[in-house]
Design a protein around this motif. Structure first.
Motif, short mmCIF file in Angstrom:
data_model
loop_
_atom_site.label_atom_id
_atom_site.label_comp_id
_atom_site.label_asym_id
_atom_site.label_seq_id
_atom_site.Cartn_x
_atom_site.Cartn_y
_atom_site.Cartn_z
N LYS A 53 3.92 9.08 1.58
CA LYS A 53 4.61 8.01 2.30
C LYS A 53 5.18 7.00 1.32
N THR A 97 -10.32 3.97 1.39
CA THR A 97 -10.46 5.15 2.24
C THR A 97 -11.26 4.75 3.47
N ARG A 123 0.84 -1.19 0.00
CA ARG A 123 0.00 0.00 0.00
C ARG A 123 0.88 1.24 0.00
N GLN A 124 0.30 2.30 -0.54
CA GLN A 124 1.00 3.57 -0.57
C GLN A 124 0.04 4.69 -0.26
N ALA A 125 0.34 5.39 0.81
CA ALA A 125 -0.45 6.55 1.22
C ALA A 125 0.24 7.81 0.69
N TYR A 181 -3.92 0.41 -2.58
CA TYR A 181 -3.44 -0.96 -2.35
C TYR A 181 -3.09 -1.58 -3.70
N GLN A 209 -8.08 2.06 -4.53
CA GLN A 209 -8.08 3.01 -3.41
C GLN A 209 -8.94 2.49 -2.26
N GLU A 230 -5.76 5.11 9.43
CA GLU A 230 -4.39 5.01 8.93
C GLU A 230 -4.20 3.91 7.90
N ASP A 231 -5.23 3.11 7.65
CA ASP A 231 -5.16 2.10 6.59
C ASP A 231 -5.48 2.70 5.22
N LYS A 232 -5.88 3.95 5.23
CA LYS A 232 -6.20 4.61 3.96
C LYS A 232 -4.96 4.66 3.07
N ALA A 233 -5.11 4.15 1.84
CA ALA A 233 -3.99 4.12 0.90
C ALA A 233 -4.47 3.53 -0.41
#
Length: 117
Positions: free
Chosen positions: A43, A114, A38-40, A93, A112, A88-91
């Protein structure tokens, strides 16, 4: 060549669940280790979970006990069941595949996720 297509992302409230799927085409799926990253925003891309061709799994500490990775070789699919989701799992995937005894990674386009109330 391997093509990967993810699906299942969306908007969910904290504490909710989502199930991501990744379907592969183009090669012998059972000989590939499969993974989810995953990438937020702002980050680095981070490993979420991996499942080897033999079925062994590994998880990031941040998702242990909440996420489960599984594979169905007949359907050429890897899934990520995500429970107890947190903001904080928002990213985005991303699904990845690596054939055994190689170092080249194939990537999907991402889906995505959210988590927000």
């Amino acid at each position: 060549q391997v093509q990967l297509v993810e699906s299942g992302g969306g908007l969910v409230q904290p504490g909710g669940s989502l199930r991501l799927s990744c379907v592969a085409s183009g090669s012998i799926f059972s000989m590939y280790a499969m993974g989810w990253y995953r990438q937020a925003p702002g980050k680095q891309r981070e490993l979420v979970a991996i499942i080897t061709s033999g079925g062994s799994t590994r998880y990031a500490d941040s998702v242990k006990g909440r996420f489960t990775i599984s594979r169905d070789n007949a359907k050429k699919m890897v899934a990520l069941q995500m429970n107890s989701l947190k903001p904080e799992d928002k990213a985005v995937y991303l699904c990845t595949a690596r054939r055994d005894y190689t170092t080249y990674d194939y990537w999907g386009q991402g889906t995505q996720v959210t988590v927000s109330s």
